[in-house]
Motif scaffolding. Structure first.
Motif, mmCIF file in Angstrom:
data_model
loop_
_atom_site.group_PDB
_atom_site.id
_atom_site.type_symbol
_atom_site.label_atom_id
_atom_site.label_comp_id
_atom_site.label_asym_id
_atom_site.label_seq_id
_atom_site.Cartn_x
_atom_site.Cartn_y
_atom_site.Cartn_z
ATOM 1 N N ASP A 45 66.420 19.820 8.816
ATOM 2 C CA ASP A 45 65.161 20.440 8.402
ATOM 3 C C ASP A 45 64.728 21.432 9.484
ATOM 4 N N SER A 92 61.209 21.037 11.010
ATOM 5 C CA SER A 92 60.797 19.790 11.654
ATOM 6 C C SER A 92 60.306 20.044 13.065
ATOM 7 N N ASP A 134 61.326 18.491 15.677
ATOM 8 C CA ASP A 134 62.483 18.505 16.581
ATOM 9 C C ASP A 134 63.151 19.871 16.579
ATOM 10 N N ARG A 187 61.051 22.085 18.746
ATOM 11 C CA ARG A 187 61.300 21.824 20.164
ATOM 12 C C ARG A 187 62.621 22.468 20.603
ATOM 13 N N HIS A 209 69.126 17.925 22.674
ATOM 14 C CA HIS A 209 68.290 18.427 21.586
ATOM 15 C C HIS A 209 68.965 18.234 20.234
ATOM 16 N N ARG A 251 68.638 14.691 19.330
ATOM 17 C CA ARG A 251 67.278 14.413 18.864
ATOM 18 C C ARG A 251 67.124 14.836 17.404
ATOM 19 N N LEU A 252 67.748 15.964 17.053
ATOM 20 C CA LEU A 252 67.724 16.392 15.648
ATOM 21 C C LEU A 252 68.393 15.339 14.770
ATOM 22 N N GLU A 253 69.550 14.806 15.229
ATOM 23 C CA GLU A 253 70.243 13.765 14.469
ATOM 24 C C GLU A 253 69.364 12.546 14.258
ATOM 25 N N THR A 254 68.701 12.125 15.342
ATOM 26 C CA THR A 254 67.821 10.958 15.255
ATOM 27 C C THR A 254 66.712 11.206 14.230
ATOM 28 N N GLY A 255 66.139 12.391 14.271
ATOM 29 C CA GLY A 255 65.107 12.731 13.304
ATOM 30 C C GLY A 255 65.603 12.710 11.879
ATOM 31 N N THR A 283 65.868 9.149 10.765
ATOM 32 C CA THR A 283 64.535 8.561 10.556
ATOM 33 C C THR A 283 63.972 8.964 9.202
ATOM 34 N N ARG A 284 64.237 10.232 8.812
ATOM 35 C CA ARG A 284 63.709 10.717 7.524
ATOM 36 C C ARG A 284 64.518 10.239 6.347
#
Length: 280
Positions: free
Chosen positions: A194, A197, A199, A202, A268, A271-275, A278-279
Motif C-alpha cells: 500500500d 500506508s 510505513d 516513512r 524499511h 517494516r513494509l512487510e510487517t505492515g 498486519t493488514r
C-alpha cells in the motif's frame, strides 16, 4: 563590501571581503551607488551567495518587489519548520520567482495546469500538505488568490529545499527515483503493498534524507555491521529487495551506496512487510 553592479535601488551585486560575488537586497541599498562604491551595510536586509551565475540571480531578485520577497521568505521559512528542515537561502530565490510569476500570470488571466497532483500526493504527501497550508496563508495576503494547483509546484519547491538538490531538474530526478523504487516494491509484493500506508510514507522520508546525505557525501557508514548480519539473515526477501534498490540508486545518482545504507533500506522494506502482514 564594494558595488559591482546596481540592478535597481534595492538590489546590488557586490564583492565581499572574501572575494565572493554576493547579491544584497534592502530598501535603498543601491540608490545612487556606482561600481566601486562601498555598500552601506546598515541598509542590507538579505544576502545571497550564489555558487553560479550571481548576475542572473540578482536579475531574478530585482524583478520581484521587496514586499513580495519578504512575504515569501517568511511563509516558506514557516513551511520548512513544519518539515523540521532548515531553509537554504537560495531556495528563497527559486520559490519567490515562481510565486511572482504565478501572481503575474493570474493578473493576466492566464491559467497554469499542474497535471502531477496524483503523483505528488502519492510520493510527497507531507510536502503537499504543508504546501497547501502555505498557499492558504499566501492567498490571504493577495488581492487575487492563486489557484489551488499552485500547491503542487510549492510542494516540489519544498522537496527541493528539504533534499538540498542543486536544481529543480535534479529535484524531479529524485522524485522520479522514489516513484521507481515504489514500483520495484510494488512489483515484489503486488497488491499487498500500500503506497499510501504510514510505513510507505516513512520509507519515502528515509529516501529523501538519503538524497540529502548523498549529495554532500555523508552517507551512513560504520555504525551497523552487526545489525547488517541479523537483518540480511532474518529478512532475506527484504534484503534482496534493498540490494535491487541500491543498484538503482547507484545507477541513477552515480554514487556508491554504503552497506549501512543498505541495512536501513532493508529495515524499511522489512517494516513494509510487517505492515502488510498486519493488514492481511
Amino acid at each position: 563590501m564594494k558595488v559591482l553592479r546596481v540592478f535597481n535601488n534595492n538590489v546590488v551585486l557586490t564583492r565581499d571581503e572574501l572575494g565572493r560575488e554576493v547579491v544584497v537586497t534592502g530598501r535603498g541599498v543601491g540608490y545612487q551607488a556606482r561600481p566601486g562604491d562601498p555598500i552601506d551595510e546598515a541598509l542590507i536586509a538579505r544576502r545571497f551567495v550564489p555558487a553560479d551565475n550571481p548576475s542572473s540571480v540578482a536579475k531574478v531578485i530585482a524583478d520581484i518587489p521587496l514586499e513580495r520577497l519578504a512575504l515569501v521568505e517568511r511563509l516558506f521559512a514557516e513551511a520548512m519548520r513544519e518539515l523540521n528542515s532548515m531553509l537554504p537561502p537560495l531556495a528563497i530565490v527559486a520559490v519567490a520567482d515562481h510565486i511572482h510569476q504565478a501572481i503575474e500570470r493570474v493578473a493576466r488571466g492566464e491559467v497554469m495546469e499542474y497535471p502531477l497532483r496524483a503523483e505528488v500526493a502519492h510520493l510527497h504527501p507531507q510536502e503537499l500538505e504543508v504546501a497547501e497550508h502555505l498557499l492558504g496563508k499566501l492567498n490571504r495576503q493577495l488581492d487575487t488568490p492563486l489557484p489551488h494547483g499552485e500547491a503542487i509546484a510549492l510542494a516540489m519547491h519544498l522537496f527541493h529545499a528539504v533534499t538540498g538538490s542543486p536544481s529543480m531538474e535534479q529535484t524531479f530526478v529524485q522524485s522520479r527515483l522514489i516513484r521507481q523504487i515504489f514500483d520495484i516494491v510494488g512489483q515484489a509484493y503486488g497488491d499487498e503493498f500500500d503506497p499510501d500506508s504510514i510505513d510507505a510514507a516513512r520509507f519515502a522520508t528515509h529516501l529523501r534524507y538519503f538524497f540529502a546525505r548523498a549529495r554532500v557525501g555523508k552517507q551512513l557508514s560504520g555504525g551497523a555491521p552487526a545489525v547488517a548480519v541479523v537483518v540480511s539473515d532474518s529478512n532475506s526477501r527484504a534484503y534482496q529487495l534493498a540490494l535491487r534498490i541500491k543498484a538503482l540508486l547507484e545507477l541513477r545518482l552515480q554514487h556508491q551506496v554504503t552497506n549501512d545504507e543498505v541495512v536501513y533500506l532493508t529495515m524499511h522494506v522489512a517494516r513494509l512487510e510487517t505492515g502488510m502482514r498486519t493488514r492481511a
